[in-house]
Design a protein around this motif. Structure first.
Motif, PDB file in Angstrom:
ATOM      1  N   ALA A  89      -6.319  -8.966  -2.000  1.00  0.00           N
ATOM      2  CA  ALA A  89      -5.488  -8.269  -2.504  1.00  0.00           C
ATOM      3  C   ALA A  89      -5.522  -6.718  -2.175  1.00  0.00           C
ATOM      4  O   ALA A  89      -5.002  -6.511  -0.986  1.00  0.00           O
ATOM      5  CB  ALA A  89      -5.762  -8.323  -4.048  1.00  0.00           C
ATOM      6  N   GLU A  90      -5.754  -5.827  -3.161  1.00  0.00           N
ATOM      7  CA  GLU A  90      -5.680  -4.472  -2.941  1.00  0.00           C
ATOM      8  C   GLU A  90      -6.394  -4.081  -1.759  1.00  0.00           C
ATOM      9  O   GLU A  90      -6.089  -3.194  -0.886  1.00  0.00           O
ATOM     10  CB  GLU A  90      -5.942  -3.597  -4.113  1.00  0.00           C
ATOM     11  CG  GLU A  90      -4.817  -3.488  -5.266  1.00  0.00           C
ATOM     12  CD  GLU A  90      -5.123  -4.839  -6.153  1.00  0.00           C
ATOM     13  OE1 GLU A  90      -6.125  -5.690  -5.716  1.00  0.00           O
ATOM     14  OE2 GLU A  90      -4.322  -5.032  -7.116  1.00  0.00           O
ATOM     15  N   ALA A 149      -4.636  -4.941   1.485  1.00  0.00           N
ATOM     16  CA  ALA A 149      -3.633  -4.055   1.703  1.00  0.00           C
ATOM     17  C   ALA A 149      -4.432  -2.578   2.298  1.00  0.00           C
ATOM     18  O   ALA A 149      -3.895  -2.317   3.225  1.00  0.00           O
ATOM     19  CB  ALA A 149      -2.838  -3.812   0.548  1.00  0.00           C
ATOM     20  N   ARG A 150      -5.319  -2.228   1.784  1.00  0.00           N
ATOM     21  CA  ARG A 150      -6.001  -1.041   2.477  1.00  0.00           C
ATOM     22  C   ARG A 150      -6.494  -1.241   3.695  1.00  0.00           C
ATOM     23  O   ARG A 150      -6.427  -0.306   4.523  1.00  0.00           O
ATOM     24  CB  ARG A 150      -7.192  -0.593   1.365  1.00  0.00           C
ATOM     25  CG  ARG A 150      -8.032   0.612   1.905  1.00  0.00           C
ATOM     26  CD  ARG A 150      -9.006   1.002   0.825  1.00  0.00           C
ATOM     27  NE  ARG A 150      -9.743   2.335   1.207  1.00  0.00           N
ATOM     28  CZ  ARG A 150     -10.840   2.460   0.563  1.00  0.00           C
ATOM     29  NH1 ARG A 150     -11.047   2.166  -0.730  1.00  0.00           N
ATOM     30  NH2 ARG A 150     -11.280   3.749   1.241  1.00  0.00           N
TER      31      ARG A 150
END
Length: 305
Positions: A131-132, A135-136
């Protein structure tokens, strides 16, 4: 009925090739050749990487990127939509010499998740990012984000509407795409990428990014990519199980068929497997009406569904 239609026999003499699949599913007859052609383009492109001196890891990444960029398939651009009408990608990649692996899951806003998975493999600190966090990691490694709408096709919207209306999706490609390869040095590698299941819950993760379930590679035995009902593949650890059968001496085709039969028998689930063993023999099996595939390499090419 489990169908295991083809196999290929290699040798110990450094032959190279790549085998790809476009997803186990139920593609209507009028569209089947389109999916076969898409797989053949990916296999040819990856075989060219091998012929040019690239290794098996480079080849499977290139093959899967090609499929991710083809809107016919449930990966990358054109992947299926979740319950919020958005694309969430899962992908993984593994090489069999050092058992290095990388994966991303529940990732939004990036076009080629398999290459982000490759970056995780090369970074080496962690295997799987979600998830995040995924993406990071992608942004920190120089991958450019894209507008989520750019990844959505009319076919994906129609498939979501059809599922919600209870009509099914008879023209859908399948649950995932993947590739396995063996290069001239004997290195084996596998990669898998997917949008998951249509109308899935937010954050649902299937087998494709999970090492041992959707992807596995070990030079001592071979490499595998799976497709189909991800929850079943996770519960039975199908990719690793196929590799272990090849380690025990089973032909790639036989190992794939036995595991697809086990998925059907134990969990009443469907799917498909592509595999290559350490000696350069390859095979596949499916329990769905179609699974587009293609193989290309030093000895030529074949394709089917």
């Amino acid at each position: 009925m489990v169908i295991s239609p083809v196999h290929g026999l290699g040798d110990d003499g450094g032959r190279f090739y790549v085998l790809v699949h476009g997803g186990a599913g139920h593609v209507v007859e009028a569209r089947r050749q389109l999916h076969v052609d898409g797989c053949l383009r990916a296999a040819r492109a990856a075989a060219a990487v091998l012929a040019g001196g690239g290794n098996a890891l480079d080849a499977v990444e290139h093959a899967v990127r090609t499929l991710e960029d083809d809107p016919l398939f449930n990966a990358g651009t054109g992947a299926c939509l979740n319950e919020a009408g958005r694309v969430e990608h899962d992908a993984s990649i593994m090489e069999g010499r050092g058992l290095r692996a990388g994966g991303v899951c529940a990732l939004s806003g990036f076009q080629n998740p398999v290459s982000i998975a490759r970056a995780a493999l090369e970074d080496g600190r962690h295997v799987l990012y979600a998830a995040e966090g995924a993406a990071r990691f992608a942004s920190e490694r120089g991958f450019s984000s894209v507008d989520g709408e750019a990844l959505i096709t009319d076919a994906a919207r129609e498939a979501l509407a059809s599922v919600r209306a209870g009509k099914g999706t008879t023209s859908w490609a399948g649950g995932t795409v993947g590739a396995v390869a063996r290069d001239a040095s004997g290195l084996c590698a596998a990669a898998t990428s997917t949008g998951g299941t249509i109308d899935k819950r937010l954050g649902r993760v299937g087998d494709s990014p999970l090492i041992g379930a959707g992807t596995y590679a070990d030079d001592e035995a071979g490499a595998v990519s799976t497709t189909g009902q991800g929850e079943a593949m996770i519960r039975l650890g199908v990719a690793r199980s196929v590799v272990e059968r090849m380690r025990a001496g089973a032909l790639a085709e036989v190992a794939a068929q036995v595991e697809i039969e086990r998925v059907r028998g134990r969990l009443q689930a469907t799917g498909g497997v592509i595999a290559v063993d350490a000696r350069g023999r390859w095979g596949l099996a499916r329990s769905t009406s179609t699974m587009s595939w293609a193989v290309a390499g030093e000895r030529g090419e074949r394709a089917g569904f």
